[in-house]
Each structure stands twice: as C-alpha cells, then as structure tokens.
Scaffold this motif. Structure first.
Motif, PDB file in Angstrom:
ATOM      1  N   MET A 190       9.026 -17.077 -38.041  1.00 14.82           N
ATOM      2  CA  MET A 190      10.036 -17.904 -37.423  1.00 14.82           C
ATOM      3  C   MET A 190       9.505 -19.305 -37.104  1.00 14.82           C
ATOM      4  SD  MET A 190      12.105 -15.191 -34.986  1.00 14.82           S
ATOM      5  CE  MET A 190      13.055 -16.460 -34.219  1.00 14.82           C
ATOM      6  N   LYS A 191       8.265 -19.575 -37.419  1.00 13.89           N
ATOM      7  CA  LYS A 191       7.679 -20.875 -37.116  1.00 13.89           C
ATOM      8  C   LYS A 191       8.167 -21.959 -38.073  1.00 13.89           C
ATOM      9  CE  LYS A 191       3.512 -18.962 -35.096  1.00 13.89           C
ATOM     10  NZ  LYS A 191       2.079 -18.847 -35.169  1.00 13.89           N
ATOM     11  N   ALA A 192       8.356 -21.639 -39.345  1.00 17.55           N
ATOM     12  CA  ALA A 192       8.692 -22.642 -40.340  1.00 17.55           C
ATOM     13  C   ALA A 192      10.037 -23.302 -40.038  1.00 17.55           C
ATOM     14  CB  ALA A 192       8.701 -22.031 -41.726  1.00 17.55           C
ATOM     15  N   ASN A 193      11.066 -22.516 -39.830  1.00 18.99           N
ATOM     16  CA  ASN A 193      12.391 -23.055 -39.531  1.00 18.99           C
ATOM     17  C   ASN A 193      13.054 -22.119 -38.527  1.00 18.99           C
ATOM     18  OD1 ASN A 193      14.959 -24.061 -39.440  1.00 18.99           O
ATOM     19  ND2 ASN A 193      15.150 -24.303 -41.647  1.00 18.99           N
ATOM     20  N   PRO A 194      12.835 -22.347 -37.250  1.00 23.44           N
ATOM     21  CA  PRO A 194      13.340 -21.435 -36.220  1.00 23.44           C
ATOM     22  C   PRO A 194      14.858 -21.270 -36.260  1.00 23.44           C
ATOM     23  CG  PRO A 194      11.915 -23.112 -35.244  1.00 23.44           C
ATOM     24  CD  PRO A 194      12.081 -23.447 -36.683  1.00 23.44           C
ATOM     25  N   GLU A 195      15.573 -22.333 -36.594  1.00 24.16           N
ATOM     26  CA  GLU A 195      17.032 -22.262 -36.638  1.00 24.16           C
ATOM     27  C   GLU A 195      17.500 -21.319 -37.741  1.00 24.16           C
ATOM     28  OE1 GLU A 195      20.135 -25.664 -36.928  1.00 24.16           O
ATOM     29  OE2 GLU A 195      18.577 -26.263 -35.482  1.00 24.16           O
ATOM     30  N   ALA A 196      16.922 -21.462 -38.921  1.00 25.37           N
ATOM     31  CA  ALA A 196      17.281 -20.605 -40.050  1.00 25.37           C
ATOM     32  C   ALA A 196      16.877 -19.163 -39.772  1.00 25.37           C
ATOM     33  CB  ALA A 196      16.629 -21.098 -41.328  1.00 25.37           C
ATOM     34  N   SER A 197      15.720 -18.970 -39.173  1.00 26.20           N
ATOM     35  CA  SER A 197      15.264 -17.623 -38.855  1.00 26.20           C
ATOM     36  C   SER A 197      16.174 -16.964 -37.829  1.00 26.20           C
ATOM     37  CB  SER A 197      13.830 -17.657 -38.328  1.00 26.20           C
ATOM     38  OG  SER A 197      12.954 -18.103 -39.334  1.00 26.20           O
ATOM     39  N   ALA A 198      16.603 -17.707 -36.834  1.00 24.15           N
ATOM     40  CA  ALA A 198      17.513 -17.173 -35.815  1.00 24.15           C
ATOM     41  C   ALA A 198      18.849 -16.798 -36.440  1.00 24.15           C
ATOM     42  CB  ALA A 198      17.707 -18.183 -34.696  1.00 24.15           C
ATOM     43  N   GLN A 199      19.331 -17.635 -37.359  1.00 22.99           N
ATOM     44  CA  GLN A 199      20.595 -17.348 -38.047  1.00 22.99           C
ATOM     45  C   GLN A 199      20.468 -16.094 -38.908  1.00 22.99           C
ATOM     46  OE1 GLN A 199      21.972 -20.492 -40.598  1.00 22.99           O
ATOM     47  NE2 GLN A 199      23.991 -19.560 -40.872  1.00 22.99           N
ATOM     48  N   GLN A 200      19.363 -15.988 -39.620  1.00 28.23           N
ATOM     49  CA  GLN A 200      19.141 -14.805 -40.457  1.00 28.23           C
ATOM     50  C   GLN A 200      19.041 -13.555 -39.590  1.00 28.23           C
ATOM     51  OE1 GLN A 200      15.480 -14.757 -42.695  1.00 28.23           O
ATOM     52  NE2 GLN A 200      16.268 -13.244 -44.146  1.00 28.23           N
ATOM     53  N   LEU A 201      18.352 -13.641 -38.473  1.00 28.35           N
ATOM     54  CA  LEU A 201      18.240 -12.513 -37.555  1.00 28.35           C
ATOM     55  C   LEU A 201      19.610 -12.103 -37.040  1.00 28.35           C
ATOM     56  CD1 LEU A 201      16.596 -10.514 -35.876  1.00 28.35           C
ATOM     57  CD2 LEU A 201      16.312 -12.333 -34.161  1.00 28.35           C
ATOM     58  N   ALA A 202      20.419 -13.075 -36.657  1.00 30.29           N
ATOM     59  CA  ALA A 202      21.766 -12.783 -36.159  1.00 30.29           C
ATOM     60  C   ALA A 202      22.601 -12.083 -37.233  1.00 30.29           C
ATOM     61  CB  ALA A 202      22.451 -14.068 -35.698  1.00 30.29           C
ATOM     62  N   GLN A 203      22.497 -12.536 -38.475  1.00 36.12           N
ATOM     63  CA  GLN A 203      23.235 -11.917 -39.575  1.00 36.12           C
ATOM     64  C   GLN A 203      22.786 -10.476 -39.796  1.00 36.12           C
ATOM     65  OE1 GLN A 203      22.492 -14.644 -42.778  1.00 36.12           O
ATOM     66  NE2 GLN A 203      24.235 -15.965 -42.254  1.00 36.12           N
ATOM     67  N   LEU A 204      21.496 -10.234 -39.738  1.00 29.98           N
ATOM     68  CA  LEU A 204      20.981  -8.878 -39.919  1.00 29.98           C
ATOM     69  C   LEU A 204      21.466  -7.963 -38.792  1.00 29.98           C
ATOM     70  CD1 LEU A 204      17.364  -9.764 -41.059  1.00 29.98           C
ATOM     71  CD2 LEU A 204      19.146  -8.705 -42.468  1.00 29.98           C
ATOM     72  N   ILE A 205      21.427  -8.457 -37.563  1.00 23.42           N
ATOM     73  CA  ILE A 205      21.892  -7.669 -36.426  1.00 23.42           C
ATOM     74  C   ILE A 205      23.375  -7.341 -36.586  1.00 23.42           C
ATOM     75  CG2 ILE A 205      22.334  -7.733 -33.919  1.00 23.42           C
ATOM     76  CD1 ILE A 205      19.376  -7.313 -34.628  1.00 23.42           C
ATOM     77  N   GLU A 206      24.177  -8.312 -37.000  1.00 21.51           N
ATOM     78  CA  GLU A 206      25.609  -8.081 -37.197  1.00 21.51           C
ATOM     79  C   GLU A 206      25.862  -7.048 -38.288  1.00 21.51           C
ATOM     80  OE1 GLU A 206      27.169 -12.003 -37.866  1.00 21.51           O
ATOM     81  OE2 GLU A 206      26.837 -12.596 -35.777  1.00 21.51           O
ATOM     82  N   ARG A 207      25.087  -7.099 -39.364  1.00 20.43           N
ATOM     83  CA  ARG A 207      25.224  -6.087 -40.422  1.00 20.43           C
ATOM     84  C   ARG A 207      24.910  -4.703 -39.882  1.00 20.43           C
ATOM     85  NH1 ARG A 207      21.590  -7.955 -45.219  1.00 20.43           N
ATOM     86  NH2 ARG A 207      21.889  -5.802 -45.827  1.00 20.43           N
ATOM     87  N   ILE A 208      23.833  -4.600 -39.109  1.00 17.82           N
ATOM     88  CA  ILE A 208      23.457  -3.308 -38.530  1.00 17.82           C
ATOM     89  C   ILE A 208      24.580  -2.804 -37.628  1.00 17.82           C
ATOM     90  CG2 ILE A 208      21.884  -2.184 -36.902  1.00 17.82           C
ATOM     91  CD1 ILE A 208      19.660  -4.039 -38.094  1.00 17.82           C
ATOM     92  N   GLU A 209      25.141  -3.691 -36.809  1.00 15.14           N
ATOM     93  CA  GLU A 209      26.227  -3.288 -35.910  1.00 15.14           C
ATOM     94  C   GLU A 209      27.443  -2.793 -36.681  1.00 15.14           C
ATOM     95  OE1 GLU A 209      25.206  -6.193 -32.120  1.00 15.14           O
ATOM     96  OE2 GLU A 209      26.583  -6.932 -33.676  1.00 15.14           O
ATOM     97  N   ARG A 210      27.799  -3.469 -37.774  1.00 12.35           N
ATOM     98  CA  ARG A 210      28.931  -3.019 -38.598  1.00 12.35           C
ATOM     99  C   ARG A 210      28.656  -1.647 -39.206  1.00 12.35           C
ATOM    100  NH1 ARG A 210      29.008  -8.391 -40.183  1.00 12.35           N
ATOM    101  NH2 ARG A 210      27.923  -7.929 -42.123  1.00 12.35           N
ATOM    102  N   LEU A 211      27.438  -1.464 -39.690  1.00 12.21           N
ATOM    103  CA  LEU A 211      27.072  -0.180 -40.279  1.00 12.21           C
ATOM    104  C   LEU A 211      27.075   0.935 -39.233  1.00 12.21           C
ATOM    105  CD1 LEU A 211      24.284  -1.388 -42.692  1.00 12.21           C
ATOM    106  CD2 LEU A 211      26.512  -0.461 -43.335  1.00 12.21           C
ATOM    107  N   GLU A 212      26.623   0.626 -38.013  1.00  8.05           N
ATOM    108  CA  GLU A 212      26.656   1.612 -36.932  1.00  8.05           C
ATOM    109  C   GLU A 212      28.099   2.019 -36.621  1.00  8.05           C
ATOM    110  OE1 GLU A 212      24.330   3.331 -35.429  1.00  8.05           O
ATOM    111  OE2 GLU A 212      22.555   2.304 -36.165  1.00  8.05           O
ATOM    112  N   GLU A 213      29.021   1.052 -36.639  1.00  9.76           N
ATOM    113  CA  GLU A 213      30.436   1.354 -36.421  1.00  9.76           C
ATOM    114  C   GLU A 213      30.973   2.267 -37.530  1.00  9.76           C
ATOM    115  OE1 GLU A 213      32.629  -2.288 -36.032  1.00  9.76           O
ATOM    116  OE2 GLU A 213      31.489  -2.906 -34.259  1.00  9.76           O
ATOM    117  N   GLU A 214      30.613   1.959 -38.768  1.00 12.04           N
ATOM    118  CA  GLU A 214      31.037   2.788 -39.897  1.00 12.04           C
ATOM    119  C   GLU A 214      30.461   4.195 -39.763  1.00 12.04           C
ATOM    120  OE1 GLU A 214      30.300   1.036 -43.749  1.00 12.04           O
ATOM    121  OE2 GLU A 214      30.962  -0.933 -43.035  1.00 12.04           O
TER     122      GLU A 214
END
Length: 81
Positions: free
Chosen positions: A1-25
C-alpha cells in the motif's frame, strides 16, 4: 500500500464489497438448502441421515471407506456394533 495508497484503498474496498456480496449469496443458498431439507422432512425423510449422506458423498471413495472403518472400530470398542 506504500506505492499508491489511494489505489490500494480503493482495491481493498472493492475486494471487501465482493466478499460481502458473496456472503449474502451464500446466506441465500444456505436458506434454499434448509428449505429442501424441510421439504424432505415434511415428506417423511430423515434429515439427519440425509445430511450424513451428503457429507459422505463429498468424500473421495478411499476417504469415505477409511472414515467408515474408523467409525466401525470406535463403535466396536464402545460395544455399539
């Protein structure tokens, strides 16, 4: 997350959202499975036995045979066989 913290945070948020959708399914599918077991019970089938069969069918043949042999050994040792 050091190289581009903003992009890393966005990618992390997207991964978390995918996991949450899959948990709902997954929760929805678990509910559907429970509905099938309830239907089976209403028809007169033994749900506990059905769950055991489903579990056994997931195993490879050699693993299933080994599990059954261990169960028989334990039952015999406890005088249940």
């Amino acid at each position: 997350m050091k190289a581009n913290p903003e992009a890393s945070a966005q990618q992390l948020a997207q991964l978390i959202e995918r996991i949450e959708r899959l948990e709902e399914e997954k929760a929805g599918i678990a509910g559907d499975i429970n509905d099938v077991y309830a239907e089976a019970k209403g028809t007169g089938f033994d749900v506990k036995a059905m769950r055991a069969i489903v579990k056994l069918r997931k195993l490879e043949k050699h693993d299933r045979i080994e599990a059954e042999e261990i169960l028989e050994t334990y039952k015999s040792a406890l005088g249940l066989a």
